[in-house]
Design an enzyme around this catalytic site. Sequence first.
Site, short mmCIF file in Angstrom:
data_model
loop_
_atom_site.label_atom_id
_atom_site.label_comp_id
_atom_site.label_asym_id
_atom_site.label_seq_id
_atom_site.Cartn_x
_atom_site.Cartn_y
_atom_site.Cartn_z
N ARG A 62 1.03 -1.28 0.01
CA ARG A 62 0.04 0.15 0.16
C ARG A 62 0.80 1.24 -0.17
O ARG A 62 0.63 2.28 -0.41
CB ARG A 62 -0.71 -0.20 1.20
CG ARG A 62 -1.94 1.24 1.17
CD ARG A 62 -3.11 0.89 2.21
NE ARG A 62 -4.17 1.69 2.09
CZ ARG A 62 -4.28 2.69 2.93
NH1 ARG A 62 -3.65 3.02 3.89
NH2 ARG A 62 -5.35 3.37 2.79
N HIS A 66 0.61 4.59 -2.56
CA HIS A 66 0.36 6.02 -2.05
C HIS A 66 1.46 6.66 -2.38
O HIS A 66 1.25 7.96 -2.73
CB HIS A 66 0.44 6.04 -0.69
CG HIS A 66 -1.18 5.70 -0.30
ND1 HIS A 66 -2.07 6.39 0.65
CD2 HIS A 66 -2.05 4.62 -0.62
CE1 HIS A 66 -3.31 5.83 0.67
NE2 HIS A 66 -3.22 4.92 0.09
N ASN A 94 -3.39 9.21 4.36
CA ASN A 94 -2.14 8.57 4.92
C ASN A 94 -2.14 8.68 6.53
O ASN A 94 -1.53 7.72 7.24
CB ASN A 94 -1.12 9.31 4.27
CG ASN A 94 -0.80 9.14 2.95
OD1 ASN A 94 -1.33 8.20 2.31
ND2 ASN A 94 -0.22 10.27 2.31
N HIS A 194 -6.58 -5.39 -2.57
CA HIS A 194 -7.31 -5.32 -1.41
C HIS A 194 -7.73 -6.92 -0.97
O HIS A 194 -8.55 -7.13 0.09
CB HIS A 194 -8.75 -4.73 -1.35
CG HIS A 194 -8.74 -3.41 -1.29
ND1 HIS A 194 -9.59 -2.20 -1.23
CD2 HIS A 194 -7.54 -2.60 -0.96
CE1 HIS A 194 -9.26 -1.36 -0.95
NE2 HIS A 194 -7.90 -1.27 -1.09
#
Length: 322
Positions: A62, A66, A94, A194
Site C-alpha cells: 500500500r 500511495h 495517509n 485489497h
Amino acid sequence: MASRSCFSVACAVAVMAFAILATASNAQPLDPHFYDKLCPAALPAIRKAVAVEPCMGASLLRLHFHDCFVNGCDGSILLDDTPFFTGEKNAAPNLNSIRGFDVIDRIKDAVNAGCRGNVVSCADVVAVAARDSVITLGGPSYDVLLGRRDARGVSQGAANNIIPAPTFDLDRLISNFASHGLTVQDLVVLSGGHTLGFSRCTNFRDRLYNETATLDGSLAAQLRGPCPLAGGDDNLAPLDPTPARLDGGYYGSLLRSRGLLHSDQQLFAGGLGPTDALVRFYGANPEAFRRDFAEAMVRMGGLSPLTGSNGEIRANCRKVNY
C-alpha cells in the site's frame, strides 16, 4: 486505514498506469537491470530484509501505491515534516493509515551496507519491497523497473485530493483513474490488492448501519460488534477472507455482496456495469488475476519517475540531502 496488527491495512487500493517513463530530456528510461553492475547486492538485500517482515507485506504494498499515485513514484511519501513543509504522511488518506516507514529505514540501511554506499534510491527501495512483499504473501513475481531518483519536496495537497477514498462511487473511481491515464481494467485488477490486509471500522461503518448499503446482511451483522455505531474507529476487519494471502478471494467477496468498503463493492453491482464482467472474470480465473496484477504493478511503477538530475538519492529516506 490504520492498523496495529500483522497484515494490517494493506489495501493496495490501487491504481496503476501505463508506464510513463522519463519525461525530461536528460532523463534515462527505467531498467530492471539498473543495479546489476552498480550494486549486485542491492536486490538480494531488499529481498532478505522483506522476508523477515512478513506481517508488514500488505502495508509495504500500500505504501508503494500511495507513493506512486501522488506525482509519481518518487519516495516523497517517506519525507518527515520540516520547518519548511508539511509532509504527505499527514495527508488525510495517509494519517493513521500508512505504515512501514521504519521498515523502509531498516531496508535502506541494509542496502547501503550491502552496496558499501548510498547508490539505491528510496523510491526504488519502496518499489522492490512491494514486489518482494507480493511474492512473500503468495503473489506473482515480476521485474521491477529501476533507476528512480528521490523527490526533494512533497505535495500534501495532491495527496489529499488525488488518492481515491473508500467512499468513492464507481463513476468517480473511473474518472480518478482516467486522470492518470489508467483504464477500467487497471482499476479492477489493482483494486484486487485489497485481497490483502485489514481496514479500520471508520472506513466501513456506514455500510453496516445504512439501510441502502449493498452489503450482505450476515456480514453486516457480524461486523456490528467490533464496529459499533459510535466508538471503535480503529477496530479492524479483513478486506477479504484470506487477508494474509494474495489470491482472488477479493473478487469472490464482491460477487457475494461482501465487499467491505463502499468503493470495493462499487466494482460489482450485479448488472451490466463497466466493471461487472471484469470482476466475474477475475473471480473465475485466479491465474489471470495473478498475471494481470503483476503487469499492472510494473505499469504503476513507471508512473512519472524522477531520473537523472531531476532528483537525488537520499541517504536518509525521511529527509532530503543537504
